[in-house]
Design an enzyme around this catalytic site. Structure first.
Site, mmCIF file in Angstrom:
data_model
loop_
_atom_site.group_PDB
_atom_site.id
_atom_site.type_symbol
_atom_site.label_atom_id
_atom_site.label_comp_id
_atom_site.label_asym_id
_atom_site.label_seq_id
_atom_site.Cartn_x
_atom_site.Cartn_y
_atom_site.Cartn_z
ATOM 1 N N ASN A 109 82.899 64.488 -1.491
ATOM 2 C CA ASN A 109 82.685 63.298 -0.666
ATOM 3 C C ASN A 109 81.688 63.413 0.274
ATOM 4 O OD1 ASN A 109 83.395 60.535 0.041
ATOM 5 N ND2 ASN A 109 85.102 60.736 -1.107
ATOM 6 N N ARG A 110 81.879 62.675 1.442
ATOM 7 C CA ARG A 110 80.755 62.281 2.338
ATOM 8 C C ARG A 110 81.414 62.996 3.692
ATOM 9 N NH1 ARG A 110 81.244 58.292 -1.006
ATOM 10 N NH2 ARG A 110 79.298 57.653 -2.238
ATOM 11 N N HIS A 135 78.819 65.278 -1.618
ATOM 12 C CA HIS A 135 79.315 66.314 -2.695
ATOM 13 C C HIS A 135 78.691 67.575 -2.446
ATOM 14 C CE1 HIS A 135 81.745 63.573 -4.482
ATOM 15 N NE2 HIS A 135 80.789 62.791 -5.335
ATOM 16 N N HIS A 206 85.303 65.930 -10.889
ATOM 17 C CA HIS A 206 84.555 64.621 -10.948
ATOM 18 C C HIS A 206 84.416 64.182 -12.293
ATOM 19 C CE1 HIS A 206 82.230 61.406 -9.791
ATOM 20 N NE2 HIS A 206 81.960 61.884 -8.333
ATOM 21 N N SER A 207 85.284 64.103 -13.139
ATOM 22 C CA SER A 207 85.308 63.702 -14.662
ATOM 23 C C SER A 207 85.707 62.214 -14.784
ATOM 24 C CB SER A 207 86.632 64.387 -15.344
ATOM 25 O OG SER A 207 86.301 65.669 -15.701
ATOM 26 N N TYR A 208 84.575 61.642 -15.374
ATOM 27 C CA TYR A 208 84.475 59.943 -15.710
ATOM 28 C C TYR A 208 85.430 59.731 -16.954
ATOM 29 C CZ TYR A 208 80.372 59.640 -12.497
ATOM 30 O OH TYR A 208 79.656 59.636 -11.313
ATOM 31 N N ASP A 278 85.406 52.303 -4.855
ATOM 32 C CA ASP A 278 85.000 53.801 -4.643
ATOM 33 C C ASP A 278 85.525 54.165 -3.085
ATOM 34 O OD1 ASP A 278 83.547 56.202 -4.615
ATOM 35 O OD2 ASP A 278 81.601 55.360 -4.419
ATOM 36 N N GLN A 315 90.317 60.058 -4.420
ATOM 37 C CA GLN A 315 89.058 58.995 -4.473
ATOM 38 C C GLN A 315 89.062 58.301 -5.743
ATOM 39 O OE1 GLN A 315 87.046 58.417 -1.733
ATOM 40 N NE2 GLN A 315 85.371 57.345 -2.788
ATOM 41 N N GLU A 343 89.660 61.739 -8.088
ATOM 42 C CA GLU A 343 89.258 63.071 -7.576
ATOM 43 C C GLU A 343 90.215 63.343 -6.475
ATOM 44 O OE1 GLU A 343 85.040 62.226 -6.429
ATOM 45 O OE2 GLU A 343 85.141 60.239 -7.344
#
Length: 379
Positions: A109-110, A135, A206-208, A278, A315, A343
């Site tokens: 994340n940020r 990330h 971070h799997s979609y 998000d 997330q 996440e």
């Protein structure tokens, strides 16, 4: 004599073909070719690792970025489906920077403006996302080659040394990611790390997820449940404001199963700021790994994904930035909202928000993060 020579030559050719086939490797159940994942990146060898359980579930992983490449699970009719997005080769992962399936670090994340202060020392990290460090920076762990050690048919251990100063972070950080495929169809992921200098660590996967096994379809009908009474709002640069806000009466309330697409385009400031979902949710589970913190379900396939974690937040990212420019496995174009990311993590920007659960790791301590993705079927 000629017949004998011809026979011997044929046997040599057959042996050679068998050896070549063995070296190339047979295609996985998801259709991946192991040879397409064997190369060198930054002077380190990459490979494809396959985990299988007694139920026929298969998980493919590469040590490039510690990425989950494919996950084959049965749907309500027993048909095996690949439920994560990704590419068919290492070359595409290198050519098209993405977070598909990655083990994210050093900080998921940020971090606001890429700035943080640790023990009185100011650090400037890369600013690779709307002025913030996302990330771990443009050369985060998802673009590094882990050392891979397959311990059994169902366990893979990946290790990585992130050196002091890498992407601006202090401390030599020895990391380990252990993937275990259990016989109850769960991917059990454990992250651990130790440092020789006080630093921050926040790793995640971070799997979609596309539970239809068909990325040409969007996530709009997926039912999402999040065990959280609050979330952390963001500004127009996707940075957390420092507020912890209640979900009650808002489009952020997923305490009961709700279709992802039901409210995602509503005229609500947080959905506008995030271009959809998000955001980080503040979990009620409070580190209890035995309680699901989130559930995602496809009504079409009946596939259900329960998420468990010892982390305080999750997330949820609904694939808002997918825009049809990337072509993934089997030549399928990835359009907007073709997936959902779940996440597990510390809250975003915790180095600058000391009132939130800390991401600090000091020498002599051990970082321990645990996430379980458990798949089942609702018929």
């Amino acid at each position: 004599m000629n017949r004998i020579m011809i026979l011997l030559a044929g046997l040599v050719l057959l042996a050679s073909a068998c050896t070549s086939s063995k070296q190339a490797g047979e295609a996985t159940a998801s259709g991946l070719n192991p040879a397409d994942f064997r190369t060198e990146v930054d002077g380190k060898q990459t490979d494809l690792f396959v985990l299988k359980n007694k139920n026929g579930m298969e998980v493919c992983i590469t040590n490039f970025g510690g990425r989950i490449l494919s996950v084959m699970v049965p749907d309500k009719d027993g048909v095996m489906r690949d439920v994560v997005l990704g590419f068919d080769s290492i070359q595409d992962y290198v050519k098209y920077p993405s977070d598909f399936g990655a083990s994210i670090g050093r900080y998921a994340n940020r971090i606001n403006q890429g700035k943080m202060t640790i023990e009185g020392v100011d650090y400037q990290l890369p600013q690779n996302n709307f002025g913030h460090c996302l990330h771990g920076g443009p050369r985060g762990f998802q673009y590094q080659v882990y050392d891979g050690h397959q311990l059994s048919d169902q366990v893979l251990e990946l290790t990585y040394l992130s050196k002091d100063g890498e992407e601006g972070f202090p401390g030599n950080l020895n990391c380990k990611v252990t993937f275990s495929l259990t016989d109850d169809n769960a991917i059990d992921i454990r992250y651990s790390a130790e440092t020789d200098r006080t630093t921050v660590v926040n790793m995640t996967n971070h799997s979609y997820f596309n539970l239809d096994g068909d990325p040409s379809k969007t996530n709009s009908d997926y039912l999402l449940t999040i065990d959280a009474d609050a979330y952390t709002p963001v500004d127009s640069t996707f940075m957390t404001t420092g507020e912890i806000a209640p979900v009650e009466g808002t489009d952020m309330d997923f305490r009961t199963p709700t279709a992802v697409g039901a409210r995602i385009d509503n005229d609500f400031i947080q959905l506008k700021n995030g271009l959809g979902y998000d955001h980080n949710w503040v979990l009620n589970t409070q580190g209890d790994i035995t309680r699901p913190c989130a559930t995602l379900e496809s009504p079409a396939t009946g596939i259900v994904l329960d998420v468990y974690t010892n982390e305080p937040g999750i997330q949820v990212y609904a694939g808002n930035f997918l825009d049809g420019t990337l072509t993934g496995k089997k030549g399928i174009v990835y359009n907007k909202r073709a997936s959902v990311c779940l996440e597990t993590q510390k809250f975003p920007d915790t180095p600058n928000k000391p009132e939130w659960p800390s991401a600090l790791l000091k020498p002599g301590e051990k970082y321990d993060s645990h996430c379980i993705y458990r798949f089942s079927v609702k018929k």
